[in-house]
Write a protein that holds these residues in place. Structure first.
Motif, PDB file in Angstrom:
ATOM      1  N   ARG A 140      -2.351   1.740   2.583  1.00 38.67           N
ATOM      2  CA  ARG A 140      -1.767   1.924   1.247  1.00 38.67           C
ATOM      3  C   ARG A 140      -2.368   0.937   0.251  1.00 38.67           C
ATOM      4  NH1 ARG A 140       4.153   1.224   0.708  1.00 38.67           N
ATOM      5  NH2 ARG A 140       3.886   2.424  -1.198  1.00 38.67           N
ATOM      6  N   ALA A 141      -2.500  -0.326   0.668  1.00 38.43           N
ATOM      7  CA  ALA A 141      -3.009  -1.353  -0.236  1.00 38.43           C
ATOM      8  C   ALA A 141      -4.456  -1.062  -0.627  1.00 38.43           C
ATOM      9  CB  ALA A 141      -2.901  -2.724   0.431  1.00 38.43           C
ATOM     10  N   VAL A 142      -5.263  -0.683   0.353  1.00 39.00           N
ATOM     11  CA  VAL A 142      -6.680  -0.430   0.084  1.00 39.00           C
ATOM     12  C   VAL A 142      -6.842   0.801  -0.806  1.00 39.00           C
ATOM     13  CG1 VAL A 142      -8.823   0.320   1.193  1.00 39.00           C
ATOM     14  CG2 VAL A 142      -7.549  -1.622   2.128  1.00 39.00           C
ATOM     15  N   THR A 143      -6.064   1.856  -0.521  1.00 34.54           N
ATOM     16  CA  THR A 143      -6.153   3.080  -1.317  1.00 34.54           C
ATOM     17  C   THR A 143      -5.769   2.819  -2.773  1.00 34.54           C
ATOM     18  OG1 THR A 143      -5.597   4.381   0.643  1.00 34.54           O
ATOM     19  CG2 THR A 143      -5.347   5.471  -1.486  1.00 34.54           C
ATOM     20  N   TYR A 164       0.454 -10.909  -0.006  1.00 41.19           N
ATOM     21  CA  TYR A 164       0.222 -10.059  -1.177  1.00 41.19           C
ATOM     22  C   TYR A 164      -1.213  -9.566  -1.247  1.00 41.19           C
ATOM     23  CZ  TYR A 164      -1.847 -14.265  -3.262  1.00 41.19           C
ATOM     24  OH  TYR A 164      -2.618 -15.358  -3.498  1.00 41.19           O
ATOM     25  N   VAL A 165      -1.363  -8.477  -1.991  1.00 43.93           N
ATOM     26  CA  VAL A 165      -2.658  -7.867  -2.267  1.00 43.93           C
ATOM     27  C   VAL A 165      -2.738  -7.687  -3.771  1.00 43.93           C
ATOM     28  CG1 VAL A 165      -4.036  -5.774  -1.983  1.00 43.93           C
ATOM     29  CG2 VAL A 165      -2.679  -6.638  -0.066  1.00 43.93           C
ATOM     30  N   HIS A 175      -0.628  -4.417  -7.512  1.00 43.53           N
ATOM     31  CA  HIS A 175      -0.065  -5.564  -6.795  1.00 43.53           C
ATOM     32  C   HIS A 175       0.804  -5.026  -5.667  1.00 43.53           C
ATOM     33  CE1 HIS A 175       1.382  -9.656  -6.207  1.00 43.53           C
ATOM     34  NE2 HIS A 175       2.611  -9.158  -6.122  1.00 43.53           N
ATOM     35  N   PHE A 176       0.640  -5.594  -4.492  1.00 42.23           N
ATOM     36  CA  PHE A 176       1.370  -5.124  -3.319  1.00 42.23           C
ATOM     37  C   PHE A 176       1.875  -6.363  -2.605  1.00 42.23           C
ATOM     38  CE2 PHE A 176       1.030  -3.175   1.133  1.00 42.23           C
ATOM     39  CZ  PHE A 176       2.201  -2.453   1.005  1.00 42.23           C
TER      40      PHE A 176
ATOM     41  N   GLY C 103       7.191  -1.016  -2.588  1.00 42.62           N
ATOM     42  CA  GLY C 103       6.496  -2.295  -2.417  1.00 42.62           C
ATOM     43  C   GLY C 103       5.187  -2.391  -3.168  1.00 42.62           C
ATOM     44  N   LEU C 104       4.638  -1.225  -3.514  1.00 47.79           N
ATOM     45  CA  LEU C 104       3.364  -1.190  -4.225  1.00 47.79           C
ATOM     46  C   LEU C 104       3.637  -1.125  -5.721  1.00 47.79           C
ATOM     47  CD1 LEU C 104       0.251  -0.729  -3.529  1.00 47.79           C
ATOM     48  CD2 LEU C 104       0.735   1.674  -3.923  1.00 47.79           C
TER      49      LEU C 104
END
Lengths: 247, 247, 247
Positions: A140-143, A164-165, A175-176, C103-104
């Motif tokens: 999810r974060a990368v997408t 965090y990302v 931001h994640f 969360g995103l």
């Protein structure tokens, strides 16, 4: 001498983790199992794959190093159903690998291992922060980050205890955040590093959604991504060098 | 006069077997049903399709030959669900085919049959070897062979009683073997011929995975592939000329 | 001030109906809900979207008009699962929309509403014929017509009481007819108008197969297509201008 039987699912999971970085690799076969170490042409991403003898239905070798075309080997394994067993047998005279899948025999010419890029030494880093996270959260974060930027920052806030990302685009940001409750494990230390999304996107392709991924981070240090494959009878470690952040 | 009702699944299975070789064809309609014979532009692959009157829900004709654009007719039939009935009615005055699918009426302009390539006479060969094999095994053999070569050898070893497929690439080879137990039937005679994979790949597309395919082979002779469609109320025969093997 | 929570399924259904015509739009937010009106660059197709406050899990505003990049907003909403809730919050100072999905957090830069093409006034037409038809029937008619022509005629025969679709190609024709029994409702008056298929194909993409679509038609007049979304807590109206028929 090398002869082995392995499920196509296990073989594909192992090969996928290497083929996201390189097209050819050396496979080291010894009494403990198979290992592959490889680094991409730009020296930014490395992989260390281990497949124990217990990941195989049967496994016998007196020690061999073979060079393979990964794309080709994946195509062959991809013809099998996930539960099919794949028989592998090295012909030492012709240096060809005989691959049998339910009546079908494929004879694969091996590559001279000396012609393949040297295997990297994976750095032994003592990184301050380690988190355990599900593969699906990395996905999810990368997408999301990929929608706004070519870079992605991964970090841990030691005081507030969250991972965090961050991705900053020209107009939009992503931001994640995952706190202790949303992570599988959290061993907090301050950490923040910037990475190329191109590499993380490729590595992400090899990470199953339900994998428990151990992520080790530091301050402008490489990130280590480690997860099990083959029900724990094998593992993959990715190491990705950081991008140096401008001021 | 021609008017008929047929399920879209039956019509598509029939058309698919012809459209893998040609874009246009003549359909001969008589009291026994519909037949199509066609040969590809290079004269290498032929098809003979038969659809008995019992394959239709209703069928009436006093004898007609119509020329059709297969791609167009497949697109139309493809709009129906597999169980939908397709109504066909020839307008003899306008030479158009009225196609009705659940309220939708498509008027298809026919092609002058005289402008379509002449129908081939399928050779009546007395081939020494005949095997019965599942469509899915042909699919596996063709898919694997395609990874290494443009050609494929099909053969039967009469003494050892097995059917085999061989493909030799520049570096890699594929070999596939089915013995008497793995075949549906085996009437063994020595046979070995080389074929163009391009043609077999196309023919393979029209062979259902669960079809029982009768394969007739000789020594450097054409191969006959025969299978039923429409639950036995129709059949398809492919004939493919061999490639002459160099020394 | 604007803050709201909405399911990703509802948000996507709403955005899809607008994005088939334009890439950017103004969203008007008031105490009754959200509305979007837009017209395509060629002034042929218009959309009026309404999403009541009851379509949201929570909804609060004191009146705002925001400009958004629809493609971007759809990509963001598309990362959520259909049941996921999407949190929206306007930052009035930065004019950015904060979008949170499990969360995103995505920060979307808004577009100056004044830079977006002016909203159209949808014509208030008193059209003689109104039919109720399932979305899947519109889909079948549009798909079939697209095989033969760039234009499609929609009409109602008041005496014979049926709705029809006609498309005439160079050689082939498509005709589709639904009588009173096959329609959901029929308020018959003579009507016949020709439309561009390009527009109807786009509008068709936003019409769910199981939607009950109210179609209003006249003689060489625009067509109105109206259907509910969000289980009746919202609605979409498309208006498409007719093509003038040659003689």
């Amino acid at each position: 001498m090398f002869t082995a039987i392995v499920s196509s699912g296990t073989l594909l999971a192992a090969l996928d983790s290497v083929s996201v970085l390189v097209d050819e690799c050396k496979i080291r076969l010894d009494e403990e199992g198979a290992t592959i170490r490889a680094v991409d042409p730009a020296n930014a991403g490395m992989v260390n794959l281990r497949l124990d003898t217990s990941a195989f239905e049967s496994y016998e070798t007196d020690g061999e190093t073979i060079g393979v075309n990964l794309t080709r080997l994946e195509d062959i394994a991809g013809m099998a159903n996930a539960d099919d067993l794949i028989h592998l047998e090295l012909d030492e005279t012709t240096r060809k690998l005989h691959i049998q899948i339910d009546g079908l025999e494929y004879t694969l010419a091996l590559i001279d291992p000396d012609s393949i890029r040297q295997e990297p030494d994976l750095p032994d880093l003592d990184l301050p922060a380690t988190i355990g996270v599900e593969g699906r959260d990395i996905d999810r974060a990368v997408t999301a980050a990929d929608m706004v930027s070519d870079h992605i920052a991964l970090g841990v806030d030691a005081d507030a205890e969250y991972f965090y990302v961050d991705a900053e685009g020209d107009t939009d940001d992503v931001h994640f955040e995952l706190d202790r409750d949303e992570l599988i494990t959290l061993s907090a230390g301050d950490a923040h590093s910037l990475f190329s999304l191109d590499y993380l996107k490729e590595m992400n392709k090899a990470i199953p959604n339900d994998a428990e991924v151990s992520v080790e981070l530091g301050e402008e240090f490489p990130v280590n991504l480690h997860f099990d494959i083959a029900a724990g009878d094998g593992s993959v470690t990715f190491v990705l060098a950081p991008r140096i952040q401008g001021n």
